[in-house]
Write a protein that holds these residues in place. Structure first.
Motif, mmCIF file in Angstrom:
data_model
loop_
_atom_site.group_PDB
_atom_site.id
_atom_site.type_symbol
_atom_site.label_atom_id
_atom_site.label_comp_id
_atom_site.label_asym_id
_atom_site.label_seq_id
_atom_site.Cartn_x
_atom_site.Cartn_y
_atom_site.Cartn_z
ATOM 1 N N UNK A 32 48.712 39.828 45.896
ATOM 2 C CA UNK A 32 49.406 38.090 45.721
ATOM 3 C C UNK A 32 50.325 38.603 45.117
ATOM 4 N N UNK A 33 50.960 39.647 44.476
ATOM 5 C CA UNK A 33 51.681 39.531 43.276
ATOM 6 C C UNK A 33 52.919 39.668 44.270
ATOM 7 N N UNK A 34 53.449 40.177 44.736
ATOM 8 C CA UNK A 34 54.435 40.227 45.226
ATOM 9 C C UNK A 34 54.615 39.568 46.651
ATOM 10 N N UNK A 35 53.415 39.293 47.195
ATOM 11 C CA UNK A 35 53.197 39.028 48.530
ATOM 12 C C UNK A 35 54.376 36.698 48.315
ATOM 13 N N UNK A 36 55.573 37.441 49.407
ATOM 14 C CA UNK A 36 56.170 35.594 49.299
ATOM 15 C C UNK A 36 55.886 34.597 49.613
ATOM 16 N N UNK A 37 54.684 34.258 50.150
ATOM 17 C CA UNK A 37 53.584 32.861 50.178
ATOM 18 C C UNK A 37 53.302 33.022 48.592
ATOM 19 N N UNK A 38 53.615 33.632 47.752
ATOM 20 C CA UNK A 38 53.114 32.553 46.805
ATOM 21 C C UNK A 38 54.387 32.979 45.994
ATOM 22 N N UNK A 62 41.074 42.954 41.602
ATOM 23 C CA UNK A 62 41.033 42.878 42.820
ATOM 24 C C UNK A 62 41.922 43.090 43.978
ATOM 25 N N UNK A 63 41.717 43.919 45.077
ATOM 26 C CA UNK A 63 43.141 44.141 45.829
ATOM 27 C C UNK A 63 44.195 43.420 46.330
ATOM 28 N N UNK A 64 43.332 41.735 46.584
ATOM 29 C CA UNK A 64 43.886 40.225 47.678
ATOM 30 C C UNK A 64 45.138 39.993 45.894
ATOM 31 N N UNK A 65 43.971 40.337 44.463
ATOM 32 C CA UNK A 65 44.939 39.333 43.567
ATOM 33 C C UNK A 65 46.535 40.464 43.407
ATOM 34 N N UNK A 96 33.172 34.155 46.443
ATOM 35 C CA UNK A 96 33.310 34.003 48.203
ATOM 36 C C UNK A 96 34.417 34.121 48.554
ATOM 37 N N UNK A 97 35.657 33.382 47.789
ATOM 38 C CA UNK A 97 36.746 33.797 48.414
ATOM 39 C C UNK A 97 37.648 34.811 48.670
ATOM 40 N N UNK A 98 36.951 35.879 47.808
ATOM 41 C CA UNK A 98 37.843 37.218 47.527
ATOM 42 C C UNK A 98 36.786 37.657 48.429
ATOM 43 N N UNK A 99 35.117 37.538 48.908
ATOM 44 C CA UNK A 99 35.131 38.643 49.782
ATOM 45 C C UNK A 99 35.293 37.883 51.191
ATOM 46 N N UNK A 100 35.567 36.524 51.426
ATOM 47 C CA UNK A 100 36.297 36.129 52.495
ATOM 48 C C UNK A 100 38.023 36.833 52.945
ATOM 49 N N UNK A 101 37.904 36.890 51.915
ATOM 50 C CA UNK A 101 39.253 37.686 52.189
ATOM 51 C C UNK A 101 40.656 36.880 52.001
#
Length: 380
Positions: free
Chosen positions: A257-263, A251-254, A309-314
């Protein structure tokens, strides 16, 4: 690189089979076409869908590839514990306006039916996760012309694969993203500190098991590939490194997230599936991970709707963002280009080792510069 693996691919790079739609025909074809060994993940797919993907992959490349099967799981989950977890997740279901899933789904992932497909239409390599097939199954696949690889996380599991007649073992260190491929899911092992890191595991197994070894767990750079080859592996398997590629079905969100400093970190959790799996630490893991029972695939079925559902909600905070410990080293490259970069880094690392080794054994003296050279006729 062993002659066994050299017959499958020019370069000692294996793309890990990441289930859930990530490792599809496009990704596997790109890796195999670039000289690595691409893998299709059959886990969670129907036998018919697996057959269709194998046929599609054959149309995209004439190079060898692997298909990965999940071994059937024994009924170890406590139904009462699963129901308690269902109650805890009720507010999540209400928030995402989706019902929690039924836990009555099959625990064998249609193993026998998928095996029948692969015996009817043999593929170059069949690999296994969550256990070791019987000697009879491995022999039937061998007669059909398929090489077999069993994933192991301990020396005992690797020895079992050798005894059963597998052609090779994929050793998965605890650094790896996604599910830990233990043959027996034991909560007691978690209390004792979990699994071994890749280099410790590889060294133990290399001194005892005679089969070719594929090393997996946290590998993201060609220098790391050089390290596991030097430690005795025939090839290196990378998953998270390929997850961010455009050919990946993640998924694009996944991917973001790999490079997102939040994680900032990963951890091993049962929160999403009931089996230990390493993923990016998010809200769902922090709130529910400690309460998740050892019940796979029941918890997987229970949370499936929530994750979708979480993925669909972004909202990546309630998605299973599987990732290895090296996730921040992911590179947004096409899969074939990533193979090229890894091979170049591997050659550079080998060149550096040769140069330093030569300097150590034939020191030309102070004030003299002499570049090292790689082994003749080989990039590694």
């Amino acid at each position: 690189m062993s002659t066994w693996f050299a017959a499958l691919a020019p370069y000692p790079v294996v793309q890990a089979p990441m289930a859930g739609g990530t490792s599809g025909p496009r990704l596997a074809a790109a890796v195999s076409g670039a000289g690595g060994l691409g893998s299709l993940a059959a886990g969670y797919k129907s036998p018919a869908a697996m057959r269709d993907e194998v046929r599609e992959l054959r149309g995209l490349t004439d190079r060898p590839f692997a298909v990965n099967l999940f071994m059937p799981q024994p009924p170890t989950g406590d139904p009462a514990a699963v129901e308690v977890y269902r109650e805890q997740l009720a507010p999540e279901a209400a928030w995402y306006e989706v019902p929690l899933g039924s836990t009555d789904g099959a625990a064998d992932d249609a193993y026998q039916e998928k095996l029948a497909v692969l015996l009817d239409e043999p593929v170059p390599v069949v690999s296994f996760t969550f256990g070791c097939p019987s000697p009879e199954v491995l022999e039937r696949l061998a007669r059909a012309g398929s090489q077999t690889v069993v994933t192991a996380t301990t020396l005992v599991e690797a020895l079992a694969a050798e005894e059963a007649g597998a052609d090779a073992v994929c050793l998965q260190g605890t650094e790896a993203g996604g599910h830990q491929s233990t043959h027996v899911d034991s909560p007691r092992d978690e209390r004792n500190g979990g699994g071994l890191g890749l280099l410790a595991l590889l060294t133990q197994v290399r001194e005892t098991v005679r089969l070719p070894l594929i090393a997996a767990g946290g590998l993201m750079r060609g220098g790391q590939v050089a390290a596991v080859l030097a430690a005795g592996a025939s090839a290196a398997q990378l998953g998270t490194a390929f997850l961010i590629c455009p050919e990946s079905g993640a998924h694009p969100l996944h991917k973001r997230a790999l490079l997102d400093p939040v994680f900032t970190r990963t951890e091993i959790t049962r929160a999403f599936s009931g089996r230990p799996a390493r993923g990016l630490t998010n809200r769902f893991i922090e709130e529910h991970g400690r309460y998740a029972p050892a019940a796979y695939p029941q918890v997987h079925y229970l949370t499936a709707g929530l994750r979708k559902a979480a993925a669909a909600a972004g909202d990546p905070q309630a998605m299973a963002l599987w990732a290895g410990q090296g996730h921040r080293l992911a590179r947004e490259l096409p899969a074939a280009r990533l193979v090229e970069v890894l091979v170049a880094e591997l050659a550079e690392a080998r060149h550096g080792l040769t140069a330093r080794g030569g300097a150590a054994t034939r020191d030309p003296g102070p004030g003299t510069s002499r570049p090292g050279t790689p082994e003749a006729g080989s990039a590694w």
